[in-house]
Scaffold this active site. Structure first.
Site, PDB file in Angstrom:
ATOM      1  N   LYS A  20       1.154  -1.158  -0.131  1.00 47.72           N
ATOM      2  CA  LYS A  20       0.207  -0.435  -0.296  1.00 47.72           C
ATOM      3  C   LYS A  20       0.925   1.355  -0.286  1.00 47.72           C
ATOM      4  O   LYS A  20       1.906   1.689   0.638  1.00 47.72           O
ATOM      5  CB  LYS A  20      -1.143   0.018   1.053  1.00 47.72           C
ATOM      6  CG  LYS A  20      -2.225   0.883   1.424  1.00 47.72           C
ATOM      7  CD  LYS A  20      -3.352   0.823   2.650  1.00 47.72           C
ATOM      8  CE  LYS A  20      -3.896   1.416   2.921  1.00 47.72           C
ATOM      9  NZ  LYS A  20      -4.623   1.513   3.794  1.00 47.72           N
TER      10      LYS A  20
ATOM     11  N   SER B 245      -9.333   2.036   2.511  1.00 49.10           N
ATOM     12  CA  SER B 245      -9.104   2.880   1.761  1.00 49.10           C
ATOM     13  C   SER B 245      -7.499   1.516   1.034  1.00 49.10           C
ATOM     14  O   SER B 245      -6.857   1.890   0.229  1.00 49.10           O
ATOM     15  CB  SER B 245      -8.134   3.693   2.958  1.00 49.10           C
ATOM     16  OG  SER B 245      -7.219   3.308   3.789  1.00 49.10           O
TER      17      SER B 245
ATOM     18  N   SER C 258      -9.871  -0.681   6.834  1.00 46.67           N
ATOM     19  CA  SER C 258      -9.635  -0.411   5.577  1.00 46.67           C
ATOM     20  C   SER C 258      -8.883  -1.391   5.056  1.00 46.67           C
ATOM     21  O   SER C 258      -8.882  -1.263   3.702  1.00 46.67           O
ATOM     22  CB  SER C 258      -8.533   1.165   5.599  1.00 46.67           C
ATOM     23  OG  SER C 258      -9.240   2.148   6.015  1.00 46.67           O
TER      24      SER C 258
END
Length: 506
Positions: A79, A154, A178
């Protein structure tokens, strides 16, 4: 041999057995990104040259016996809020569009020690603020199962990349769901460990008391192996916990006989999609037939979780993001007259609307006259929520719950109503407020073909119970929900995603 159909552990085994080289595994991932990235947009940055250089080094390390673990030679995506030395790290924000870190996050360093090969950085909501991966400066990520829908957020880029078979596994971060919510939307497995289990050193902070890094993969076995590799005590993170029970793969047993499972009735009230409700009760019945004791109970305080979470998270975000001012690193406005004006224009131009909204909300609740009324009250509510979970775990080993009230919404549907988007986090934020571990596993498909996820929650430091229960469910259902491919264009053949049920792996 179809490399893309293998899980991370299966691929690692083939590499160690010299049936596949590390370079072949990395090449297969880049070939797949070439095929589908224009449709899915999972990545912000792909590091092709560095990945192949690393592949050669790891191959040599495997042959010399230096890399012997499950993940040796297996490609991974990270990420884009995890710092990686010498590689662009943007947090999917304009204000960090040119930020090249000088150090690597501890979780990524642990993967490197295990012989993993990072192929790129995945898209996300800007500074992890969002639930759809639509607030990214680099464009929205699409759900591989239906390109008209969001992948969740996210960590939407990481989950979409795993679901689209671009990479066997990825790292995400979870501040209010997330990892678990996008895992549910994309039909993959994701776990948020107990707070403190994985070092946050090198994770660009959103809500420091809530953030936690975790793995996203295709099945429970992969998640256990990855968490085993990244969990460590780190003196550079003051909240890191020294644990001696991180042999998570030892918990992969198909045995829930006598396990006490609680289903909070408060989570199955108005607003929950009927197909999600039915799929979770069917999964609970499946575990019950295997010997688990399943009961319904009242958890309480559910309606207070969302306001408490958004007050605390926004307050911490307003403080954490004050460092991005255009002076030390990142974007700086081109036209300004004096220092204060430079700060103001840099932040106005560098941050997106959702980030500005949360910074303003956080600054307000921390301001004089409102600190006691909002922030301290939210902290007291957080303590009560933790107590409610403590009471629940005195009676149950794990709790079953939805990961989200709805399946993946259509693109653009959530951003038009931020309050509705915040309410979509109702089943996940309590786990962060209480510092608990939670795993999301796929348990079905809707009539429209979108994945349905179920969340399992355990008490602090009880990840092994989660892995045992989730692995048992996978065994009982013969990996029915994790062994399918989404239909994306491949080898020039255009197959609209979501029109057909995904094909099963060989």
């Amino acid at each position: 041999m179809d490399i893309l159909s293998m899980t991370a552990v299966e691929l690692g085994k083939k590499i160690r057995a010299k049936e596949i080289t590390v370079r072949e595994a990395v090449q297969a991932c880049f070939d797949r990104t070439t095929e589908v990235e224009d449709q899915v947009n999972s990545f912000v940055t792909l590091e092709k040259e560095e990945a192949f250089r690393r592949a050669e080094a790891v191959q040599k390390g495997i042959e010399e016996g230096r890399f012997t673990g499950y993940l040796a030679g297996v490609p991974v995506a990270v990420k884009d809020n995890l710092c990686t030395r010498g590689v662009l790290t943007t947090c999917s924000s304009k204000i960090l569009e040119n930020f090249i870190p000088t150090y690597t996050a501890e979780a990524v360093r642990n993967l490197n020690k295990a012989g993993a090969v990072v192929i790129g950085k995945t898209n996300m909501d800007e500074f992890a603020m969002g639930s759809t991966t639509e607030t990214s400066y680099y464009g929205a990520t699409k759900n591989p199962w239906n390109l008209a829908h969001v992948p969740g957020g996210s960590s939407g880029g990481s989950c979409a990349a795993v679901a689209a078979r671009e990479v066997p596994y990825a790292l995400g971060s979870d501040t209010g769901g997330s990892i678990r919510q996008p895992s549910a939307y994309c039909g993959v497995v994701g776990i948020k460990p107990t707070y403190g289990t994985v070092s946050r050193y090198g994770l660009i902070a959103y809500g420091s008391s809530l953030d936690q890094i975790g793995p996203i993969a295709r099945d429970v076995t992969d998640c256990a192996a990855i968490l085993e590799a990244i969990a460590s005590h780190d003196v550079k993170d003051s909240t890191s916990v020294l644990r001696e029970d991180t042999d998570f793969t030892s918990a992969l047993k198909c045995d829930v006989k006598g396990m006490r499972i609680g289903i909070p009735q408060d989570y199955f009230t108005e607003g929950l999609d009927q197909e999600i409700r039915d799929a979770i009760f069917a999964a609970a019945e499946c575990l019950k037939r295997q010997g688990a004791v399943v009961e319904k109970f009242d958890l309480g305080l559910v309606k207070y979780a969302i306001p408490a979470y958004y007050v605390i998270a926004s307050a911490e975000a307003s403080s954490n993001l004050s460092r991005f001012d255009g002076v030390k690193y990142g974007y700086r406005t081109k036209n300004y007259e004096e220092l204060h004006g430079m700060y103001k224009k840099t932040r106005s131009e560098g941050f997106g609307p959702e980030v500005k909204r949360r910074i303003m909300l956080g600054s307000f609740v921390l301001s004089s006259g409102y600190y006691d009324a909002y922030y301290l009250k939210a902290l007291r509510t957080k303590a009560l929520i933790k107590k409610a979970f403590d009471d629940a775990f005195s009676r149950y080993d794990i709790i079953l719950a939805p990961a989200a009230p709805q399946v993946a919404p259509k693109l653009g549907a959530s951003l038009s109503d931020p309050l509705k988007m915040y309410l979509g986090d109702i089943y996940t934020v309590s786990v962060n407020l209480a510092g608990l571990p939670g795993i999301s596993i796929p348990v079905g498909r809707t009539s429209g073909g979108l994945p349905i996820g179920m969340q399992m929650i355990a008490n602090c430091f009880q990840e092994k119970k989660l892995f045992t229960a989730a692995y048992t469910y996978e065994c009982l259902t013969e990996k029915k929900w994790v062994s399918r491919w989404p239909h994306l264009r491949r080898n020039g053949e255009d197959i609209p995603a979501g029109e057909k049920e995904g094909r099963e792996e060989k």
